[in-house]
Design a protein around this motif. Structure first.
Motif, PDB file in Angstrom:
ATOM      1  N   MET A  44      -9.938  -5.336  -5.828  1.00 13.86           N
ATOM      2  CA  MET A  44      -9.021  -4.483  -6.547  1.00 13.86           C
ATOM      3  C   MET A  44      -9.111  -4.822  -8.013  1.00 13.86           C
ATOM      4  N   TYR A  69       0.476  -2.491  -8.647  1.00  8.92           N
ATOM      5  CA  TYR A  69       0.493  -3.269  -7.413  1.00  8.92           C
ATOM      6  C   TYR A  69       1.466  -4.421  -7.531  1.00  8.92           C
ATOM      7  N   LEU A 109      -4.427   5.027  -6.866  1.00  6.00           N
ATOM      8  CA  LEU A 109      -5.848   5.072  -6.516  1.00  6.00           C
ATOM      9  C   LEU A 109      -6.468   6.345  -7.077  1.00  6.00           C
ATOM     10  N   SER A 168      -8.012   2.490   2.426  1.00  7.60           N
ATOM     11  CA  SER A 168      -6.859   1.607   2.266  1.00  7.60           C
ATOM     12  C   SER A 168      -5.854   1.767   3.398  1.00  7.60           C
TER      13      SER A 168
END
Length: 87
Positions: A1, A34, A51, A60
């Motif tokens: 990520m 996040y 995203l 995901s």
């Protein structure tokens, strides 16, 4: 990520369960990207709306549902995901 544009800023707060939660957010618009929580070391909670790759959301698949104690009775849980009443 990883963040693809700019750099994320962060703040850490004490969550309702007394543990530390860190939120990474966009330094320009303030949108959360996040979260991490000391109760789940090595786990990252990615906010799906951040995203930018259509395949990213497909890849995901959630492993855990959080705050299930607040789930509405008409909303079914994800059968394959671990069910966690709180964060």
């Amino acid at each position: 990520m990883h963040v693809t544009v700019g750099s994320a800023k962060q703040y850490t707060e004490t969550h309702e369960n007394g543990k530390k939660m860190t939120v990474k957010f966009c330094g320009e618009c303030g949108c959360a990207i996040y979260k991490t929580h000391e109760s789940y070391p090595g786990t990252v909670v990615i906010l799906a709306g951040t995203l930018d790759d259509p395949e990213g959301l497909e890849q995901s698949k959630p492993e855990r549902e959080l705050f299930t104690k607040h789930r509405f009775s008409w909303l079914p849980g994800l059968k394959w995901a671990e069910q966690t009443p709180e964060f």
